[in-house]
Design a protein around this motif. Structure first.
Motif, PDB file in Angstrom:
ATOM      1  N   THR A   4       0.783  -1.261   0.055  1.00  0.00           N
ATOM      2  CA  THR A   4      -0.072   0.132  -0.133  1.00  0.00           C
ATOM      3  C   THR A   4       0.728   1.078  -0.011  1.00  0.00           C
ATOM      4  OG1 THR A   4      -1.738  -1.177   1.276  1.00  0.00           O
ATOM      5  CG2 THR A   4      -1.845   1.304   1.284  1.00  0.00           C
ATOM      6  N   ALA A   5       0.406   2.212  -0.711  1.00  0.00           N
ATOM      7  CA  ALA A   5       1.250   3.559  -0.861  1.00  0.00           C
ATOM      8  C   ALA A   5       0.478   4.522  -0.880  1.00  0.00           C
ATOM      9  CB  ALA A   5       1.933   3.494  -2.241  1.00  0.00           C
ATOM     10  N   THR A   6       0.643   5.647  -0.163  1.00  0.00           N
ATOM     11  CA  THR A   6      -0.102   7.047  -0.085  1.00  0.00           C
ATOM     12  C   THR A   6       0.853   8.154  -0.628  1.00  0.00           C
ATOM     13  OG1 THR A   6      -1.076   6.101   1.818  1.00  0.00           O
ATOM     14  CG2 THR A   6      -1.257   8.330   1.393  1.00  0.00           C
ATOM     15  N   PHE A   7       0.221   8.988  -1.452  1.00  0.00           N
ATOM     16  CA  PHE A   7       0.868   9.972  -2.257  1.00  0.00           C
ATOM     17  C   PHE A   7      -0.049  11.211  -1.837  1.00  0.00           C
ATOM     18  CE2 PHE A   7       2.143   6.400  -4.542  1.00  0.00           C
ATOM     19  CZ  PHE A   7       3.598   6.571  -4.542  1.00  0.00           C
ATOM     20  N   PRO A   8       0.431  12.350  -1.378  1.00  0.00           N
ATOM     21  CA  PRO A   8       0.080  13.769  -1.293  1.00  0.00           C
ATOM     22  C   PRO A   8      -0.693  14.257  -2.466  1.00  0.00           C
ATOM     23  CG  PRO A   8       2.009  14.221  -0.904  1.00  0.00           C
ATOM     24  CD  PRO A   8       1.875  12.608  -1.185  1.00  0.00           C
ATOM     25  N   VAL A   9      -2.086  14.770  -2.468  1.00  0.00           N
ATOM     26  CA  VAL A   9      -2.755  15.314  -3.684  1.00  0.00           C
ATOM     27  C   VAL A   9      -2.042  16.668  -3.656  1.00  0.00           C
ATOM     28  CG1 VAL A   9      -4.754  15.901  -4.860  1.00  0.00           C
ATOM     29  CG2 VAL A   9      -4.467  13.887  -3.635  1.00  0.00           C
ATOM     30  N   LYS A  10      -1.774  17.156  -4.869  1.00  0.00           N
ATOM     31  CA  LYS A  10      -1.348  18.642  -5.036  1.00  0.00           C
ATOM     32  C   LYS A  10      -2.242  19.775  -5.189  1.00  0.00           C
ATOM     33  CE  LYS A  10       3.066  17.320  -5.828  1.00  0.00           C
ATOM     34  NZ  LYS A  10       4.194  17.924  -5.216  1.00  0.00           N
ATOM     35  N   ASN A  11      -3.005  19.898  -4.235  1.00  0.00           N
ATOM     36  CA  ASN A  11      -4.236  20.891  -3.859  1.00  0.00           C
ATOM     37  C   ASN A  11      -3.891  21.442  -2.543  1.00  0.00           C
ATOM     38  OD1 ASN A  11      -5.309  19.168  -2.010  1.00  0.00           O
ATOM     39  ND2 ASN A  11      -6.782  18.085  -3.251  1.00  0.00           N
ATOM     40  N   HIS A  12      -5.112  22.103  -2.139  1.00  0.00           N
ATOM     41  CA  HIS A  12      -5.007  22.916  -0.948  1.00  0.00           C
ATOM     42  C   HIS A  12      -5.912  22.192   0.111  1.00  0.00           C
ATOM     43  CE1 HIS A  12      -1.746  25.840  -1.741  1.00  0.00           C
ATOM     44  NE2 HIS A  12      -2.174  26.007  -2.878  1.00  0.00           N
ATOM     45  N   ASP A  13      -6.259  21.059   0.114  1.00  0.00           N
ATOM     46  CA  ASP A  13      -7.274  20.626   0.742  1.00  0.00           C
ATOM     47  C   ASP A  13      -6.834  19.860   2.213  1.00  0.00           C
ATOM     48  OD1 ASP A  13      -9.489  19.143   1.901  1.00  0.00           O
ATOM     49  OD2 ASP A  13      -9.997  18.260  -0.185  1.00  0.00           O
ATOM     50  N   TYR A  14      -7.036  20.414   3.137  1.00  0.00           N
ATOM     51  CA  TYR A  14      -6.418  20.317   4.574  1.00  0.00           C
ATOM     52  C   TYR A  14      -7.632  20.059   5.661  1.00  0.00           C
ATOM     53  CZ  TYR A  14      -2.135  21.842   2.837  1.00  0.00           C
ATOM     54  OH  TYR A  14      -0.989  22.017   1.672  1.00  0.00           O
ATOM     55  N   MET A  15      -7.342  19.418   6.626  1.00  0.00           N
ATOM     56  CA  MET A  15      -8.562  19.042   7.590  1.00  0.00           C
ATOM     57  C   MET A  15      -7.655  19.176   9.083  1.00  0.00           C
ATOM     58  SD  MET A  15     -10.509  15.538   8.427  1.00  0.00           S
ATOM     59  CE  MET A  15     -10.772  15.408   6.459  1.00  0.00           C
ATOM     60  N   TRP A  16      -8.231  19.835   9.928  1.00  0.00           N
ATOM     61  CA  TRP A  16      -7.642  19.826  11.269  1.00  0.00           C
ATOM     62  C   TRP A  16      -8.496  18.588  12.014  1.00  0.00           C
ATOM     63  CZ3 TRP A  16      -3.639  22.539  12.767  1.00  0.00           C
ATOM     64  CH2 TRP A  16      -2.943  23.133  11.628  1.00  0.00           C
ATOM     65  N   ILE A  17      -7.873  18.106  12.910  1.00  0.00           N
ATOM     66  CA  ILE A  17      -8.560  17.217  13.744  1.00  0.00           C
ATOM     67  C   ILE A  17      -8.025  17.197  15.400  1.00  0.00           C
ATOM     68  CG2 ILE A  17      -9.302  15.428  12.185  1.00  0.00           C
ATOM     69  CD1 ILE A  17      -6.958  13.630  13.444  1.00  0.00           C
ATOM     70  N   LEU A  18      -8.655  16.916  16.430  1.00  0.00           N
ATOM     71  CA  LEU A  18      -8.153  16.849  17.796  1.00  0.00           C
ATOM     72  C   LEU A  18      -7.613  15.437  17.931  1.00  0.00           C
ATOM     73  CD1 LEU A  18     -10.944  18.545  19.915  1.00  0.00           C
ATOM     74  CD2 LEU A  18      -8.456  19.308  19.583  1.00  0.00           C
TER      75      LEU A  18
END
Length: 179
Positions: free
Chosen positions: A161-175
């Motif tokens: 399994t491999a994960t790659f960051p998407v080239k955009n400005h989509d972020y999320m904040w979590i506690l």
């Protein structure tokens, strides 16, 4: 001319409706021309692509609740691929396949300098901090080979399994918490 076209169309339809029949004027392919597959050659593909959010390097300080915690800084958010070149396939080749198969623009890493601001409520008697997550694309890279020279059977050799960051400005904040 019209008869020949009609005859060719009839023969083609007969071939579709009755497999095994050879169209008029065509010859059956000799058995020696059958497709041969290399059982030692290793092939690969990606499967199961889906969106995930993966942690970046940005965190707030810890806080014990109840209370409001805020992350407000100008900082560089960084996220990286989990691919390490395992299975003998380069990250660039996997990235190109993700773009082709899923129409996702991903990379080995993604870095954005910005002013970030996010606030959340920390529950009573809980220790929490804010953590920024980045939209990413996760796939499974599969290596396989033919097990028969007639190309009819295959076997999965390995996968990762491999994960790659998407080239955009989509972020999320979590506690996230300690307890």
């Amino acid at each position: 001319m019209r008869v020949r076209t009609m005859l060719g169309t009839t023969a083609a339809l007969a071939g579709l409706l009755a497999p095994g029949l050879v169209a008029l004027g065509a010859e059956a392919a000799p058995a020696t021309m059958a497709k041969k597959c290399n059982t030692k050659e290793i092939n690969w593909y990606v499967r199961g692509g889906h969106e995930v959010y993966v942690g970046t390097n940005l965190y707030s300080d810890w806080m014990e609740g109840p209370g409001r915690i805020t992350y407000q800084k100008t900082a560089t958010s960084e996220s990286n691929s989990s691919w390490t070149g395992d299975l003998g396939i380069s990250a660039n080749v996997v990235i190109a396949e993700i773009k082709s198969q899923y129409a996702k623009t991903v990379g080995k890493s993604h870095s954005v300098s910005d002013s970030w601001s996010y606030t959340a409520e920390v529950p009573k008697n809980k220790i929490r901090r804010l953590h920024q997550l980045k939209q990413s694309w996760r796939v499974q890279v599969v290596r396989w080979r033919y097990t028969t020279t007639d190309c009819k059977k295959t076997k999965e050799v390995s996968n990762k399994t491999a994960t790659f960051p998407v080239k955009n400005h989509d972020y999320m904040w979590i506690l996230v918490g300690k307890a």
